[in-house]
Design a protein around this motif. Structure first.
Motif, PDB file in Angstrom:
ATOM      1  N   LEU A  39     -24.833 -36.871  -0.691  1.00 62.85           N
ATOM      2  CA  LEU A  39     -25.020 -35.428  -0.532  1.00 62.85           C
ATOM      3  C   LEU A  39     -26.188 -35.010  -1.410  1.00 62.85           C
ATOM      4  CD1 LEU A  39     -23.309 -33.537   1.220  1.00 62.85           C
ATOM      5  CD2 LEU A  39     -22.105 -32.829  -0.840  1.00 62.85           C
ATOM      6  N   SER A  40     -27.204 -34.437  -0.798  1.00 66.88           N
ATOM      7  CA  SER A  40     -28.391 -34.059  -1.552  1.00 66.88           C
ATOM      8  C   SER A  40     -28.802 -32.628  -1.189  1.00 66.88           C
ATOM      9  CB  SER A  40     -29.536 -35.032  -1.237  1.00 66.88           C
ATOM     10  OG  SER A  40     -30.593 -34.879  -2.162  1.00 66.88           O
ATOM     11  N   GLY A  41     -29.703 -32.082  -1.981  1.00 72.51           N
ATOM     12  CA  GLY A  41     -30.168 -30.728  -1.741  1.00 72.51           C
ATOM     13  C   GLY A  41     -30.516 -30.048  -3.044  1.00 72.51           C
ATOM     14  N   PRO A  42     -31.283 -28.971  -2.976  1.00 70.35           N
ATOM     15  CA  PRO A  42     -31.736 -28.296  -4.198  1.00 70.35           C
ATOM     16  C   PRO A  42     -30.592 -27.706  -5.010  1.00 70.35           C
ATOM     17  CG  PRO A  42     -32.896 -27.490  -2.233  1.00 70.35           C
ATOM     18  CD  PRO A  42     -31.753 -28.313  -1.758  1.00 70.35           C
ATOM     19  N   SER A  43     -30.799 -27.630  -6.314  1.00 69.75           N
ATOM     20  CA  SER A  43     -29.855 -26.940  -7.186  1.00 69.75           C
ATOM     21  C   SER A  43     -29.757 -25.479  -6.739  1.00 69.75           C
ATOM     22  CB  SER A  43     -30.366 -27.015  -8.630  1.00 69.75           C
ATOM     23  OG  SER A  43     -29.505 -26.322  -9.485  1.00 69.75           O
ATOM     24  N   GLY A  44     -28.540 -25.008  -6.505  1.00 71.03           N
ATOM     25  CA  GLY A  44     -28.349 -23.638  -6.040  1.00 71.03           C
ATOM     26  C   GLY A  44     -28.106 -23.541  -4.544  1.00 71.03           C
ATOM     27  N   ALA A  45     -28.172 -24.685  -3.851  1.00 68.69           N
ATOM     28  CA  ALA A  45     -27.955 -24.670  -2.396  1.00 68.69           C
ATOM     29  C   ALA A  45     -26.468 -24.575  -2.049  1.00 68.69           C
ATOM     30  CB  ALA A  45     -28.560 -25.925  -1.758  1.00 68.69           C
ATOM     31  N   GLY A  46     -25.612 -24.881  -3.025  1.00 67.55           N
ATOM     32  CA  GLY A  46     -24.169 -24.776  -2.792  1.00 67.55           C
ATOM     33  C   GLY A  46     -23.455 -26.097  -2.652  1.00 67.55           C
ATOM     34  N   LYS A  47     -24.114 -27.192  -3.048  1.00 66.85           N
ATOM     35  CA  LYS A  47     -23.496 -28.519  -2.940  1.00 66.85           C
ATOM     36  C   LYS A  47     -22.174 -28.584  -3.705  1.00 66.85           C
ATOM     37  CE  LYS A  47     -26.412 -31.426  -4.639  1.00 66.85           C
ATOM     38  NZ  LYS A  47     -27.545 -30.765  -5.232  1.00 66.85           N
ATOM     39  N   SER A  48     -22.180 -28.136  -4.942  1.00 72.02           N
ATOM     40  CA  SER A  48     -20.987 -28.250  -5.790  1.00 72.02           C
ATOM     41  C   SER A  48     -19.806 -27.490  -5.200  1.00 72.02           C
ATOM     42  CB  SER A  48     -21.278 -27.721  -7.199  1.00 72.02           C
ATOM     43  OG  SER A  48     -22.285 -28.496  -7.795  1.00 72.02           O
ATOM     44  N   THR A  49     -20.053 -26.298  -4.683  1.00 71.69           N
ATOM     45  CA  THR A  49     -18.984 -25.491  -4.089  1.00 71.69           C
ATOM     46  C   THR A  49     -18.406 -26.177  -2.863  1.00 71.69           C
ATOM     47  OG1 THR A  49     -20.149 -23.504  -4.834  1.00 71.69           O
ATOM     48  CG2 THR A  49     -18.416 -23.184  -3.218  1.00 71.69           C
ATOM     49  N   LEU A  50     -19.286 -26.724  -2.011  1.00 74.57           N
ATOM     50  CA  LEU A  50     -18.824 -27.430  -0.813  1.00 74.57           C
ATOM     51  C   LEU A  50     -18.054 -28.693  -1.185  1.00 74.57           C
ATOM     52  CD1 LEU A  50     -22.016 -26.980   1.397  1.00 74.57           C
ATOM     53  CD2 LEU A  50     -19.746 -26.060   1.904  1.00 74.57           C
ATOM     54  N   LEU A  51     -18.549 -29.395  -2.193  1.00 75.53           N
ATOM     55  CA  LEU A  51     -17.873 -30.609  -2.655  1.00 75.53           C
ATOM     56  C   LEU A  51     -16.463 -30.306  -3.159  1.00 75.53           C
ATOM     57  CD1 LEU A  51     -20.379 -32.840  -4.643  1.00 75.53           C
ATOM     58  CD2 LEU A  51     -18.803 -33.576  -2.879  1.00 75.53           C
ATOM     59  N   LYS A  52     -16.331 -29.219  -3.918  1.00 79.42           N
ATOM     60  CA  LYS A  52     -15.025 -28.871  -4.471  1.00 79.42           C
ATOM     61  C   LYS A  52     -14.038 -28.543  -3.355  1.00 79.42           C
ATOM     62  CE  LYS A  52     -16.567 -27.502  -9.037  1.00 79.42           C
ATOM     63  NZ  LYS A  52     -17.243 -26.466  -9.800  1.00 79.42           N
ATOM     64  N   LYS A  53     -14.510 -27.857  -2.312  1.00 76.93           N
ATOM     65  CA  LYS A  53     -13.650 -27.519  -1.171  1.00 76.93           C
ATOM     66  C   LYS A  53     -13.204 -28.799  -0.455  1.00 76.93           C
ATOM     67  CE  LYS A  53     -14.577 -24.005   1.622  1.00 76.93           C
ATOM     68  NZ  LYS A  53     -13.411 -23.097   1.469  1.00 76.93           N
ATOM     69  N   LEU A  54     -14.144 -29.709  -0.292  1.00 74.34           N
ATOM     70  CA  LEU A  54     -13.862 -30.978   0.398  1.00 74.34           C
ATOM     71  C   LEU A  54     -12.838 -31.799  -0.385  1.00 74.34           C
ATOM     72  CD1 LEU A  54     -15.015 -32.422   2.987  1.00 74.34           C
ATOM     73  CD2 LEU A  54     -16.471 -33.705   1.437  1.00 74.34           C
ATOM     74  N   MET A  55     -13.052 -31.888  -1.688  1.00 71.05           N
ATOM     75  CA  MET A  55     -12.162 -32.680  -2.538  1.00 71.05           C
ATOM     76  C   MET A  55     -10.760 -32.052  -2.618  1.00 71.05           C
ATOM     77  SD  MET A  55     -14.042 -35.232  -3.579  1.00 71.05           S
ATOM     78  CE  MET A  55     -13.602 -35.948  -5.145  1.00 71.05           C
ATOM     79  N   LYS A  56     -10.693 -30.729  -2.529  1.00 74.74           N
ATOM     80  CA  LYS A  56      -9.395 -30.051  -2.590  1.00 74.74           C
ATOM     81  C   LYS A  56      -8.599 -30.303  -1.314  1.00 74.74           C
ATOM     82  CE  LYS A  56      -7.294 -25.587  -3.635  1.00 74.74           C
ATOM     83  NZ  LYS A  56      -7.516 -24.153  -3.847  1.00 74.74           N
ATOM     84  N   GLU A  57      -9.281 -30.227  -0.167  1.00 69.92           N
ATOM     85  CA  GLU A  57      -8.597 -30.412   1.112  1.00 69.92           C
ATOM     86  C   GLU A  57      -8.277 -31.880   1.393  1.00 69.92           C
ATOM     87  OE1 GLU A  57      -9.024 -29.316   5.870  1.00 69.92           O
ATOM     88  OE2 GLU A  57     -10.483 -28.497   4.449  1.00 69.92           O
ATOM     89  N   TYR A  58      -9.164 -32.756   0.951  1.00 69.95           N
ATOM     90  CA  TYR A  58      -8.994 -34.191   1.246  1.00 69.95           C
ATOM     91  C   TYR A  58      -8.975 -35.019  -0.035  1.00 69.95           C
ATOM     92  CZ  TYR A  58     -10.361 -32.840   6.014  1.00 69.95           C
ATOM     93  OH  TYR A  58     -10.440 -32.256   7.256  1.00 69.95           O
ATOM     94  N   ASP A  59      -8.113 -34.651  -0.960  1.00 72.46           N
ATOM     95  CA  ASP A  59      -8.119 -35.341  -2.252  1.00 72.46           C
ATOM     96  C   ASP A  59      -7.695 -36.806  -2.142  1.00 72.46           C
ATOM     97  OD1 ASP A  59      -5.508 -34.680  -1.645  1.00 72.46           O
ATOM     98  OD2 ASP A  59      -4.907 -34.398  -3.735  1.00 72.46           O
ATOM     99  N   SER A  60      -6.998 -37.184  -1.051  1.00 70.07           N
ATOM    100  CA  SER A  60      -6.580 -38.579  -0.888  1.00 70.07           C
ATOM    101  C   SER A  60      -7.552 -39.358  -0.005  1.00 70.07           C
ATOM    102  CB  SER A  60      -5.175 -38.633  -0.274  1.00 70.07           C
ATOM    103  OG  SER A  60      -5.182 -38.038   1.014  1.00 70.07           O
TER     104      SER A  60
END
Length: 211
Positions: free
Chosen positions: A21-42
């Motif tokens: 997962l790549s992209g500029p700082s501020g593009a929202g990578k971290s927020t999207l990652l946290k949502k993904l990890m929360k829904e699919y933690d296993s």
């Protein structure tokens, strides 16, 4: 030398296909990652990068980054312990082999959050990840997001904006990414991210249900 060695190492390792997962700082990578990890933690495991920068408020060592000194990180890089590393705004960032192996060993899809230099480096290995770029709708929106954080000096912010421009140009290169997601609306962007990873998610679910 260690890049070639690591290519062979990854070829021999069975496990789910990783995701870059790549992209500029501020593009929202971290927020999207946290949502993904929360829904699919296993299903997903996050490859925790190393950095020589200081933690920001709320960041935790070992969760957000492995915070190390420049001397320690440089010694590890020299010793061939990293897949990729880069320097930005006077700080070093990198992904260690151990961080990826720890995730794959659990039969999880390893997520690597890396910059453009890291993407170029990984393309020289046999890791064979899915390459996804998360981008802001415009440079103006990106600048507003970075300013609203209030974590950057003006000099640091301008460097991030310059780097973002270069990254967005890089993403237009033929074959640079498998999927490009414009993060204009968080829920829409998240839906597109899940769709891009659905096949791998289902593969891991199947493997885990039969093991």
């Amino acid at each position: 030398m260690y890049m070639r060695y690591f290519s062979r190492l990854f070829s021999a390792m069975a496990g789910p296909r990783p995701v870059v997962l790549s992209g500029p700082s501020g593009a929202g990578k971290s927020t999207l990652l946290k949502k993904l990890m929360k829904e699919y933690d296993s299903i997903f495991g996050f490859s925790v990068s190393h950095t020589t920068r200081n933690p920001r408020p709320g960041e935790v060592n070992g969760r957000d980054y492995h915070y190390v000194t420049r001397e320690v990180m440089q010694a590890s890089i020299d010793n061939g312990e990293f897949i990729e590393s880069a320097e930005f705004s006077g700080n070093m960032y990198g992904t260690s082999k151990a961080a990826v192996q720890a995730v794959q060993a659990k039969n999880l899809i390893c997520i690597l959050d890396i910059d453009m230099q890291g993407v170029r480096n990984i393309k020289t290995t046999d890791l064979n990840p899915i390459y996804i770029s998360i981008q802001p709708p415009s440079m103006a929106v990106l600048e507003k997001r970075l300013r609203d954080r209030k974590t950057e000096s003006e000099e640091s912010l301008q460097k991030r904006l310059q780097a973002a421009q270069v990254e967005m140009e890089f993403s237009k290169e033929d074959g640079a990414f498998d999927v490009i997601i414009i993060n204009d609306n968080l829920e829409d962007a998240y839906g597109r991210l899940k769709q891009a990873l659905l096949e791998e998610i289902n593969n891991v679910k199947k493997t885990n249900s039969t093991s």
